[in-house]
Design a protein around this motif. Structure first.
Motif, PDB file in Angstrom:
ATOM      1  N   SER A 523       0.837  -1.226   0.000  1.00 58.77           N
ATOM      2  CA  SER A 523       0.000   0.000   0.000  1.00 58.77           C
ATOM      3  C   SER A 523       0.858   1.257   0.000  1.00 58.77           C
ATOM      4  CB  SER A 523      -0.923  -0.012   1.222  1.00 58.77           C
ATOM      5  OG  SER A 523      -1.798  -1.106   1.170  1.00 58.77           O
ATOM      6  N   TYR A 524       1.881   1.298   0.847  1.00 59.37           N
ATOM      7  CA  TYR A 524       2.723   2.493   0.908  1.00 59.37           C
ATOM      8  C   TYR A 524       3.551   2.671  -0.365  1.00 59.37           C
ATOM      9  CZ  TYR A 524       1.594   3.631   5.734  1.00 59.37           C
ATOM     10  OH  TYR A 524       0.941   4.007   6.868  1.00 59.37           O
ATOM     11  N   LEU A 525       4.008   1.546  -0.936  1.00 55.41           N
ATOM     12  CA  LEU A 525       4.742   1.653  -2.190  1.00 55.41           C
ATOM     13  C   LEU A 525       3.851   2.208  -3.298  1.00 55.41           C
ATOM     14  CD1 LEU A 525       6.838  -1.637  -2.175  1.00 55.41           C
ATOM     15  CD2 LEU A 525       7.728   0.695  -2.027  1.00 55.41           C
ATOM     16  N   GLN A 526       2.625   1.724  -3.350  1.00 52.38           N
ATOM     17  CA  GLN A 526       1.687   2.229  -4.361  1.00 52.38           C
ATOM     18  C   GLN A 526       1.358   3.704  -4.116  1.00 52.38           C
ATOM     19  OE1 GLN A 526      -1.516  -0.549  -3.912  1.00 52.38           O
ATOM     20  NE2 GLN A 526      -0.633  -2.039  -5.382  1.00 52.38           N
ATOM     21  N   ASN A 539      15.744   7.315 -11.835  1.00 50.04           N
ATOM     22  CA  ASN A 539      16.152   6.160 -11.046  1.00 50.04           C
ATOM     23  C   ASN A 539      15.157   5.877  -9.928  1.00 50.04           C
ATOM     24  OD1 ASN A 539      18.403   5.644 -12.566  1.00 50.04           O
ATOM     25  ND2 ASN A 539      19.757   6.957 -11.324  1.00 50.04           N
ATOM     26  N   ALA A 540      14.676   6.949  -9.262  1.00 55.48           N
ATOM     27  CA  ALA A 540      13.732   6.758  -8.163  1.00 55.48           C
ATOM     28  C   ALA A 540      12.443   6.143  -8.664  1.00 55.48           C
ATOM     29  CB  ALA A 540      13.474   8.089  -7.468  1.00 55.48           C
ATOM     30  N   ASP A 541      11.933   6.651  -9.816  1.00 54.37           N
ATOM     31  CA  ASP A 541      10.716   6.070 -10.382  1.00 54.37           C
ATOM     32  C   ASP A 541      10.902   4.589 -10.700  1.00 54.37           C
ATOM     33  OD1 ASP A 541       9.452   8.482 -10.184  1.00 54.37           O
ATOM     34  OD2 ASP A 541       9.775   9.038 -12.285  1.00 54.37           O
ATOM     35  N   GLN A 542      12.088   4.234 -11.237  1.00 51.45           N
ATOM     36  CA  GLN A 542      12.358   2.822 -11.573  1.00 51.45           C
ATOM     37  C   GLN A 542      12.422   1.971 -10.311  1.00 51.45           C
ATOM     38  OE1 GLN A 542      16.083   2.084 -13.583  1.00 51.45           O
ATOM     39  NE2 GLN A 542      15.239   0.298 -14.650  1.00 51.45           N
ATOM     40  N   PHE A 543      13.044   2.532  -9.259  1.00 49.78           N
ATOM     41  CA  PHE A 543      13.154   1.772  -8.010  1.00 49.78           C
ATOM     42  C   PHE A 543      11.775   1.507  -7.413  1.00 49.78           C
ATOM     43  CE2 PHE A 543      17.596   3.780  -7.261  1.00 49.78           C
ATOM     44  CZ  PHE A 543      18.133   2.919  -8.208  1.00 49.78           C
ATOM     45  N   ILE A 544      10.924   2.538  -7.453  1.00 46.67           N
ATOM     46  CA  ILE A 544       9.567   2.357  -6.916  1.00 46.67           C
ATOM     47  C   ILE A 544       8.809   1.309  -7.717  1.00 46.67           C
ATOM     48  CG2 ILE A 544       7.336   3.500  -6.584  1.00 46.67           C
ATOM     49  CD1 ILE A 544       8.874   6.066  -5.957  1.00 46.67           C
ATOM     50  N   THR A 545       8.962   1.300  -9.043  1.00 50.32           N
ATOM     51  CA  THR A 545       8.293   0.301  -9.896  1.00 50.32           C
ATOM     52  C   THR A 545       8.759  -1.108  -9.552  1.00 50.32           C
ATOM     53  OG1 THR A 545       8.079   1.906 -11.697  1.00 50.32           O
ATOM     54  CG2 THR A 545       7.874  -0.433 -12.278  1.00 50.32           C
ATOM     55  N   TYR A 546      10.081  -1.266  -9.378  1.00 51.78           N
ATOM     56  CA  TYR A 546      10.615  -2.582  -8.995  1.00 51.78           C
ATOM     57  C   TYR A 546      10.042  -3.036  -7.658  1.00 51.78           C
ATOM     58  CZ  TYR A 546      14.117  -2.243 -12.723  1.00 51.78           C
ATOM     59  OH  TYR A 546      14.748  -2.145 -13.922  1.00 51.78           O
ATOM     60  N   ALA A 547       9.989  -2.109  -6.716  1.00 55.90           N
ATOM     61  CA  ALA A 547       9.503  -2.466  -5.385  1.00 55.90           C
ATOM     62  C   ALA A 547       8.041  -2.886  -5.422  1.00 55.90           C
ATOM     63  CB  ALA A 547       9.701  -1.295  -4.417  1.00 55.90           C
ATOM     64  N   ALA A 551       6.608  -6.592  -4.546  1.00 56.53           N
ATOM     65  CA  ALA A 551       5.592  -6.790  -3.513  1.00 56.53           C
ATOM     66  C   ALA A 551       4.393  -7.544  -4.072  1.00 56.53           C
ATOM     67  CB  ALA A 551       5.159  -5.434  -2.943  1.00 56.53           C
ATOM     68  N   ASN A 552       3.993  -7.239  -5.295  1.00 58.55           N
ATOM     69  CA  ASN A 552       2.874  -7.948  -5.921  1.00 58.55           C
ATOM     70  C   ASN A 552       3.202  -9.422  -6.133  1.00 58.55           C
ATOM     71  OD1 ASN A 552       1.168  -5.713  -6.025  1.00 58.55           O
ATOM     72  ND2 ASN A 552       1.948  -5.051  -8.031  1.00 58.55           N
TER      73      ASN A 552
END
Length: 782
Positions: A523-526, A539-547, A551-552
């Motif tokens: 939930s927090y990642l989304q 890079n930050a956007d890519q890291f968030i997508t990976y995370a 999680a999914n």
């Protein structure tokens, strides 16, 4: 009748009349010969038969109620025609004889043996014959003896003729004729020689008991049979009876009394009689009584046959049969249950009966040389030692080692045996006089001993008894070894089941407890992705997508683990389930995947089985989803079929489901209306239908349904056919085909819970067919 035959018949009748034998009173000599013929040939009927113009007249008869018969009736004509001995083993086997009146009626002849009575001049006067009402055969010696007896009949006739002629001459001349008297004496001598020839030819002992004087005549053969000489055998009845074995004496006397009272037509009995050296022989004793006009028994004539060898063979066969039955019973108990106490109890009980021992026991040894009597069969009156812990201080380590190497100990008499005094004293306390001991080995280690005891007297143990105990000791060792293995396997199975239960519980608890924190992380990642996307650097956007993706995937994995752990622990009871309804639900759950891939799913009409509906839906759903997922660059085609009993295609309609999910005719793009067609024969992998007979050794039995899911996907190598059903095992990377590698493992676990099997047949590029079975007998069991 031809003239020559008439002349011959006239001469024959004239010769018969010269003997003046017809219609005479019974005579002891002829009666004895008839009785002896019946005894030697072991038949109930015997006849001394003379044939005149119209009848057969019986001078002596045994076992027949009539004194004469018409000449046209009977079988004596055979001897006349052949002028030789005639033996008919079974009259019903001869079509002509089977219709004879004495065969179809009284005395119902099935066996006939006749010897023609031929006078010195060659005339056939009649027959000496033996008859039975059951088929039989005669030995060569019996036939020879019957021929010898026929000559004695002729001797009696000649003697009668000579006496008659001498009397007539004496009356006429009024003084004795020395020549005739010499002829008479010569005839008597020849008759006696033939009598002895009959006795020796029969190879039996003959006895003649005069009940008035209580004297018994024994033939030479009878004395030789038992090893006695003439002066060692008296003619007294009492001495004869004393030679009979005490165990059978009363029965023999009763058999005589039954015959005296005419309760039995013959006296026949087998018993043991003492020889000159003190040993005993088995004999078959047969006799026939003679009664006077008042009905009193006055005489008996009989014969002895040495049947010792036959008895020994019978006893050996009996022992062998009992041993085979005992081995079969113990082997059956070993195969059925491996109940050691029951096996050991059966062993001691049956061995005690078979060996007629006073005690049989099984002694389990302990490492210190002591032991415990774990089973025992003992006769009343002897000490009971079942359950006792015993220690023989003379039973040293070297004895144990000898038994471990297979030593067998047989002591005939402990009083004179070469054993240690302390061991003799140890045996005395249990009243043991003789013993037989064999080891019981379990995988080269000594487990215990199998023992037989004789307490009443010394005993010589023979090879049969020794081999019996050795073989039983081996069987017990096998049973003990298998029981130990079974116990070990049971413990391992219980430990494995406990471990699996704990693992399932752990997986359920762990995955369940991970759900909440993972849900929070996701939930927090989304939330971060929605609020700060494009506000941070690339890079930050890519890291968030990976995370978020990780999680999914973790969420999916945990859900799959939960499903896997719930197969056994959270399964529902089996109830009647319509597989067609279950399949419809699985297809409905996959509507999005089917529509996106334009897949065509066809299926036969499926049966009703006993199952967990939710789990069976999951099986169909996982297999269809895999078929759609692993189909590259072509429209997925999937067919679900069923067979039962002997291999065959399932009956009923075949349905087709297009991408749209509506029933109609499916087009090339797969997005059409479903169509209803008849079940088709197997087709190519690109257009799956009912598969051909599986080549796998796991073909269905007559008590189960076989389902299959056939696709036109990428297929797989045969070496991976088992690996894909193992949890977390994947053949492709997640970048090519998504998934956790648990779906097929869940299918396997569900099918095994239902009592079935699952497997795959496939070739690369030619699609795959997944098979699984569900027992149809479950309908009767649940």
């Amino acid at each position: 009748m031809k003239a020559r035959q008439i002349d011959t018949e006239v001469a024959r009748l004239e010769a018969l009349r010269q003997y003046q034998i017809l219609d005479t009173e019974p005579e002891e000599a002829y009666d004895n010969l008839a009785q002896l013929a019946a005894l030697i040939c072991e038949t109930p009927i015997s006849l001394v038969n003379f044939i005149d113009e119209n009848r057969q007249w019986f001078k002596a008869k045994v076992g027949l109620d009539v004194s004469e018969m018409p000449r046209s009736v009977g079988l004596s004509y055979l001897c006349q025609e052949r002028c030789n001995v005639v033996v008919v083993p079974d009259t019903l086997a001869d079509e002509e004889l089977a219709n004879n009146l004495v065969v179809t009626g009284y005395p119902y002849i099935r066996f006939y043996a006749g010897v023609p009575l031929i006078s010195p001049k060659g005339d056939i006067l009649g027959t000496l014959c033996v008859i039975d009402q059951v088929p039989r055969q005669l030995s060569h010696k019996q036939v020879e003896a019957l021929v010898a007896l026929s000559r004695l009949v002729i001797d009696q006739l000649e003697l009668r003729r000579h006496i008659t002629e001498v009397s007539q001459i004496t009356e006429k001349l009024n003084f004795p004729d020395i020549t005739e008297r010499r002829k008479t004496a010569e005839a008597l001598r020849e008759s006696e020689e033939r009598w002895q020839l009959a006795l020796h030819g029969n190879n039996d002992g003959i006895w003649d008991w005069n009940l008035k004087t209580n004297e018994v005549f024994f033939s030479t053969r009878w004395q030789e049979m038992l090893g006695y000489k003439d002066h060692e055998v008296s003619n007294g009845w009492d001495e004869w009876i004393q030679r009979i074995h005490p165990d059978e004496r009363d029965s023999v006397l009763q058999a005589f009394q039954d015959h005296f009272a005419k309760k039995t037509p013959f006296y026949v009995f087998s018993y043991r009689v003492q020889c000159q050296d003190g040993s005993y022989k088995w004999i078959l004793d047969r006799g026939q009584g003679l009664w006077d006009a008042l009905g009193d028994i006055v005489r008996m004539v009989g014969s002895y046959t040495d049947i010792t060898d036959r008895k020994q063979v019978e006893e050996e066969l009996k022992r062998q049969n009992l041993r085979s039955q005992l081995f079969a019973e113990i082997t059956l108990k070993i195969r059925e249950s491996l109940q050691i106490d029951e096996i050991l109890q059966t062993t001691v009980t049956e061995v005690q009966k078979l060996l007629q021992a006073d005690r049989v026991l099984i002694f389990q040894l302990w490492p210190d040389g002591s032991g415990t009597v774990v089973q025992e069969a003992v006769l009343p009156g002897w000490p009971v030692i079942l359950g006792k812990n015993l220690l023989d201080i003379c039973f040293k380590e070297e004895y144990l080692e000898r038994y471990r190497r297979g030593r067998v100990s047989a002591i005939e008499d402990i009083e004179v045996a070469d054993i240690h005094p302390c061991h003799r004293e140890f045996l005395h306390q249990f009243a043991i006089r003789a013993n037989l001991v064999v080891p019981i080995l379990v995988r080269d280690s000594i487990w215990g001993l199998l023992l037989a005891h004789q307490c009443a007297a010394p005993r010589q143990w023979n090879n049969f008894e020794t081999e019996l105990l050795q073989q039983l000791g081996n069987q017990i060792g096998i049973a003990l070894s298998q029981a130990q293995l079974l116990e070990k396997e049971t413990q391992q199975s219980q430990e494995l089941a406990r471990s699996n239960t704990e693992l399932e519980q752990f997986a359920y608890i762990a995955s369940h407890d991970l759900q909440e924190p993972l849900r929070m992380v996701t939930s927090y990642l989304q939330l971060l992705e929605r609020r700060y996307k494009n506000q941070l650097d690339a890079n930050a956007d890519q890291f968030i997508t990976y995370a978020v993706d990780g999680a999914n995937r973790m969420q999916t994995l945990i859900n799959d683990l939960l499903n896997y752990s719930r197969v056994s622990s959270r399964g529902q009871p089996f109830i009647p389930v319509d597989c067609s309804v279950v399949l419809e639900q699985a297809i409905a759950n996959l509507q999005i995947a089917i529509a996106d891939s334009r897949a065509v799913v066809t299926y036969d009409t499926l049966p009703e089985v006993m199952a967990d509906a939710t789990q069976l839906t999951q099986v169909f759903q996982n297999l269809i989803a895999n078929a759609i997922k692993f189909c590259r660059h072509q429209q997925p085609r999937v067919h679900i079929g069923v067979g039962s009993g002997e291999w065959g295609v399932g009956s009923g309609e075949q349905r087709s489901r297009g991408a749209g999910g509506d029933e109609g005719a499916g087009g090339d793009e797969g997005a059409g209306e479903a169509t209803v067609t008849s079940p088709s024969s197997p087709s190519s992998p690109s257009s799956p239908s009912s598969p051909s007979s599986p080549s796998s050794p796991s073909s269905p039995t007559q008590n189960e349904y076989l389902f299959w899911v056939c696709d036109n996907g990428i297929g797989l190598e045969s070496q991976y056919a088992e690996r894909i059903f193992i949890i977390f095992q994947r053949l492709h990377g997640r970048d090519k085909y998504p998934g956790t590698g648990i779906g097929l493992a869940i299918c396997k676990k569900i099918i095994e819970r239902h009592g079935g099997r699952i497997w795959v047949e496939s070739k690369p590029g030619q699609g795959s067919t997944f098979y699984f079975t569900i027992p149809d007998r479950a309908l009767k069991q649940w």
